[in-house]
Write a protein that holds these residues in place. Structure first.
Motif, PDB file in Angstrom:
ATOM      1  N   SER A 182      15.065  83.684 -49.309  1.00  0.00           N
ATOM      2  CA  SER A 182      14.758  84.367 -48.341  1.00  0.00           C
ATOM      3  C   SER A 182      13.598  83.696 -47.690  1.00  0.00           C
ATOM      4  N   LEU A 183      12.804  82.678 -48.109  1.00  0.00           N
ATOM      5  CA  LEU A 183      11.714  82.059 -47.725  1.00  0.00           C
ATOM      6  C   LEU A 183      12.112  80.842 -46.930  1.00  0.00           C
ATOM      7  N   PHE A 184      13.027  80.115 -47.635  1.00  0.00           N
ATOM      8  CA  PHE A 184      13.286  78.840 -47.084  1.00  0.00           C
ATOM      9  C   PHE A 184      14.727  78.795 -46.178  1.00  0.00           C
ATOM     10  N   GLY A 185      15.590  79.814 -46.502  1.00  0.00           N
ATOM     11  CA  GLY A 185      16.689  79.872 -45.948  1.00  0.00           C
ATOM     12  C   GLY A 185      17.915  79.362 -46.934  1.00  0.00           C
ATOM     13  N   ARG A 186      18.944  80.294 -46.921  1.00  0.00           N
ATOM     14  CA  ARG A 186      20.100  79.993 -47.677  1.00  0.00           C
ATOM     15  C   ARG A 186      20.547  78.432 -47.696  1.00  0.00           C
ATOM     16  N   GLU A 187      20.700  77.983 -46.721  1.00  0.00           N
ATOM     17  CA  GLU A 187      21.221  76.788 -46.629  1.00  0.00           C
ATOM     18  C   GLU A 187      20.459  75.510 -47.208  1.00  0.00           C
ATOM     19  N   ASN A 188      19.241  75.980 -47.613  1.00  0.00           N
ATOM     20  CA  ASN A 188      18.228  74.984 -48.068  1.00  0.00           C
ATOM     21  C   ASN A 188      17.944  75.056 -49.538  1.00  0.00           C
ATOM     22  N   ILE A 189      18.948  75.804 -50.189  1.00  0.00           N
ATOM     23  CA  ILE A 189      18.853  75.994 -51.644  1.00  0.00           C
ATOM     24  C   ILE A 189      20.254  75.752 -52.389  1.00  0.00           C
ATOM     25  N   LEU A 190      20.034  75.062 -53.439  1.00  0.00           N
ATOM     26  CA  LEU A 190      21.147  74.303 -54.253  1.00  0.00           C
ATOM     27  C   LEU A 190      20.774  74.755 -55.691  1.00  0.00           C
ATOM     28  N   VAL A 191      21.694  75.406 -56.414  1.00  0.00           N
ATOM     29  CA  VAL A 191      21.523  75.615 -57.829  1.00  0.00           C
ATOM     30  C   VAL A 191      22.542  74.711 -58.905  1.00  0.00           C
ATOM     31  N   LEU A 192      22.145  73.780 -59.576  1.00  0.00           N
ATOM     32  CA  LEU A 192      22.992  72.967 -60.626  1.00  0.00           C
ATOM     33  C   LEU A 192      22.699  73.223 -61.909  1.00  0.00           C
ATOM     34  N   PRO A 193      23.572  73.349 -62.826  1.00  0.00           N
ATOM     35  CA  PRO A 193      23.697  73.840 -64.044  1.00  0.00           C
ATOM     36  C   PRO A 193      23.247  72.648 -65.055  1.00  0.00           C
ATOM     37  N   GLN A 194      22.494  72.873 -65.955  1.00  0.00           N
ATOM     38  CA  GLN A 194      22.109  71.642 -66.919  1.00  0.00           C
ATOM     39  C   GLN A 194      23.393  71.259 -67.760  1.00  0.00           C
ATOM     40  N   GLU A 195      24.447  72.096 -67.896  1.00  0.00           N
ATOM     41  CA  GLU A 195      25.521  71.804 -68.631  1.00  0.00           C
ATOM     42  C   GLU A 195      26.402  70.725 -67.921  1.00  0.00           C
ATOM     43  N   LEU A 196      26.398  70.809 -66.457  1.00  0.00           N
ATOM     44  CA  LEU A 196      27.065  69.882 -65.784  1.00  0.00           C
ATOM     45  C   LEU A 196      26.233  68.470 -65.862  1.00  0.00           C
ATOM     46  N   LEU A 197      24.970  68.456 -65.958  1.00  0.00           N
ATOM     47  CA  LEU A 197      24.161  67.068 -66.157  1.00  0.00           C
ATOM     48  C   LEU A 197      24.626  66.547 -67.383  1.00  0.00           C
ATOM     49  N   ARG A 198      24.766  67.397 -68.288  1.00  0.00           N
ATOM     50  CA  ARG A 198      25.311  66.646 -69.950  1.00  0.00           C
ATOM     51  C   ARG A 198      26.708  66.221 -69.814  1.00  0.00           C
ATOM     52  N   GLN A 199      27.517  67.318 -69.164  1.00  0.00           N
ATOM     53  CA  GLN A 199      28.989  66.754 -69.282  1.00  0.00           C
ATOM     54  C   GLN A 199      29.440  65.670 -68.364  1.00  0.00           C
ATOM     55  N   ASP A 200      29.044  65.827 -66.919  1.00  0.00           N
ATOM     56  CA  ASP A 200      29.489  64.845 -66.064  1.00  0.00           C
ATOM     57  C   ASP A 200      28.153  64.680 -65.275  1.00  0.00           C
ATOM     58  N   GLN A 201      27.299  63.755 -65.402  1.00  0.00           N
ATOM     59  CA  GLN A 201      26.169  63.318 -64.926  1.00  0.00           C
ATOM     60  C   GLN A 201      26.513  62.800 -63.409  1.00  0.00           C
ATOM     61  N   GLY A 202      27.806  61.933 -63.275  1.00  0.00           N
ATOM     62  CA  GLY A 202      27.855  61.372 -61.993  1.00  0.00           C
ATOM     63  C   GLY A 202      28.146  62.442 -60.886  1.00  0.00           C
ATOM     64  N   LYS A 203      28.894  63.502 -61.339  1.00  0.00           N
ATOM     65  CA  LYS A 203      28.989  64.793 -60.428  1.00  0.00           C
ATOM     66  C   LYS A 203      27.776  65.415 -59.890  1.00  0.00           C
ATOM     67  N   PHE A 204      26.942  65.517 -61.138  1.00  0.00           N
ATOM     68  CA  PHE A 204      25.614  66.332 -60.834  1.00  0.00           C
ATOM     69  C   PHE A 204      24.689  65.518 -59.860  1.00  0.00           C
ATOM     70  N   LEU A 205      24.671  64.147 -60.219  1.00  0.00           N
ATOM     71  CA  LEU A 205      23.942  63.308 -59.276  1.00  0.00           C
ATOM     72  C   LEU A 205      24.514  63.136 -58.026  1.00  0.00           C
ATOM     73  N   SER A 206      25.780  63.134 -57.638  1.00  0.00           N
ATOM     74  CA  SER A 206      26.351  62.940 -56.509  1.00  0.00           C
ATOM     75  C   SER A 206      26.210  64.415 -55.332  1.00  0.00           C
ATOM     76  N   LEU A 207      26.178  65.706 -56.135  1.00  0.00           N
ATOM     77  CA  LEU A 207      25.807  66.775 -55.628  1.00  0.00           C
ATOM     78  C   LEU A 207      24.291  67.021 -55.353  1.00  0.00           C
ATOM     79  N   LEU A 208      23.315  66.410 -56.040  1.00  0.00           N
ATOM     80  CA  LEU A 208      21.974  66.175 -55.874  1.00  0.00           C
ATOM     81  C   LEU A 208      21.775  65.298 -54.687  1.00  0.00           C
ATOM     82  N   PHE A 209      22.329  64.374 -54.657  1.00  0.00           N
ATOM     83  CA  PHE A 209      22.077  63.266 -53.795  1.00  0.00           C
ATOM     84  C   PHE A 209      22.501  63.687 -52.501  1.00  0.00           C
ATOM     85  N   GLU A 210      23.422  64.191 -52.284  1.00  0.00           N
ATOM     86  CA  GLU A 210      24.018  64.734 -51.055  1.00  0.00           C
ATOM     87  C   GLU A 210      23.241  65.880 -50.513  1.00  0.00           C
ATOM     88  N   PHE A 211      22.702  66.792 -51.205  1.00  0.00           N
ATOM     89  CA  PHE A 211      21.937  67.731 -50.917  1.00  0.00           C
ATOM     90  C   PHE A 211      20.739  67.390 -50.588  1.00  0.00           C
TER      91      PHE A 211
END
Length: 319
Positions: A182-211
């Motif tokens: 509500s403050l920053f805008g829906r398009e400026n929010i990303l949620v990533l699960p810690q479980e993905l970081l443990r299971q597939d760090q490459g995918k986690f980082l790709s999503l983070l870097f793109e965002f």
């Protein structure tokens, strides 16, 4: 003569806003935040970390509501961002920005609004973890930092009016994420699960870097880094006993000042893997009972901010 309020207002209105977009990572606690801070956001091929935990505390957390002046962090951030190359993403990462999970995080909305007053056009990354795992980890952290209540006592502690305590409602992550949206805008929010970081760090980082708008791809092979060691469940009773004798964040003045004994018991508590801790109760069972049928609605709402299906990662989304 100007009053303090007039002086604060004039300064805030004239202070410079950061000239570039910043990535803010406000938590949550126990979701891989230390790994991200020490390994990912410290990689100066891609990011530039602007404030450490002490800076965050001094500029954003510690000031009283009646004294907080967004001009101070705004000016300091502007100075620190000035020499950062345009090829790097400026980052502010501290789980303390989502409030203290061990004491109910009752200032989490206040902190969100403070951040927005300083960085109105920031991008916001939240990391989360399935509620039973995070709740268990939170108790282990509590014991590690000097707490002496058993799990059932900690989770159900009925503090006197006006005093803080653990609040399971903090684990309804979507409530705070919605506030940031509500403050920053829906398009400026990303949620990533810690479980993905443990299971597939490459995918986690790709999503983070793109965002984040990182110039370049994540490093091949990802990052290696140590993670803080939580005490084993088997040693919890011994660890709580150790907390009687040594100074800790939860108990600066020990009940009985025998620090050598406290350190010895604490060391021993970490070596009790595989043994039962009947005096503490079954932490896993207590957590499962507390979380049962509680977070499905929250997790379904949280899913709209997360590009990864939360269901196979242990998040209850049942209707």
């Amino acid at each position: 003569m100007k009053t303090g309020g007039e002086s604060w207002h004039n300064r805030s209105m004239t202070s410079p806003e950061p000239s570039r977009e910043i990535l803010i990572h406000p938590g949550f606690h126990k979701t891989g935040t230390t790994f991200l801070q020490e390994c990912v956001f410290s990689d100066e091929r891609y990011f530039r970390s602007l404030l450490d935990h002490g800076d965050v505390d001094r500029l954003l957390l510690r000031p009283h509501d009646l004294e907080f002046d967004e001009a101070l962090p705004r000016e300091e951030i502007a100075r620190r961002m000035d020499p950062v190359p345009n090829s790097l993403v400026p980052v502010l990462s501290s789980e303390t920005l989502s409030g203290n999970i061990l004491t109910g995080a009752r200032d989490s909305r206040t902190l969100a609004r403070r951040l927005h007053s300083v960085f109105p056009s920031a991008k916001i990354l939240f990391t989360v973890r399935n509620q039973p795992a995070l709740m268990k980890s939170a108790y282990l952290q509590y014991a590690k930092r000097g707490g002496r209540l058993k799990p059932s006592q900690f989770f159900d502690f009925n503090a006197e009016p006006g005093y803080d305590r653990f609040d399971i409602g903090v684990l309804s992550f979507d409530r705070l994420v919605d506030e940031y949206a509500s403050l920053f805008g829906r398009e400026n929010i990303l949620v990533l699960p810690q479980e993905l970081l443990r299971q597939d760090q490459g995918k986690f980082l790709s999503l983070l870097f793109e965002f984040a708008g990182v110039a370049g791809s994540p490093p091949e092979g990802g990052y290696e880094g140590s993670r803080g060691k939580s005490p084993p469940e088997a040693g919890l009773a011994l660890l709580r006993a150790a907390n009687l004798f040594d100074s800790t964040p939860f108990q600066p003045r020990p009940a009985i000042a025998l620090p050598s004994l406290g350190r010895g018991l604490r060391s021993l508590s970490y070596r009790l893997e595989g043994r039962s801790d009947s005096k503490s109760g079954n932490l896993g069972q207590i957590v499962r009972e507390k979380c049962s049928n509680r977070f499905a609605n929250s997790n379904r709402n949280l899913q709209k901010y997360c590009p990864i299906d939360l269901t196979p990662l242990g998040y209850d989304v049942s209707s």
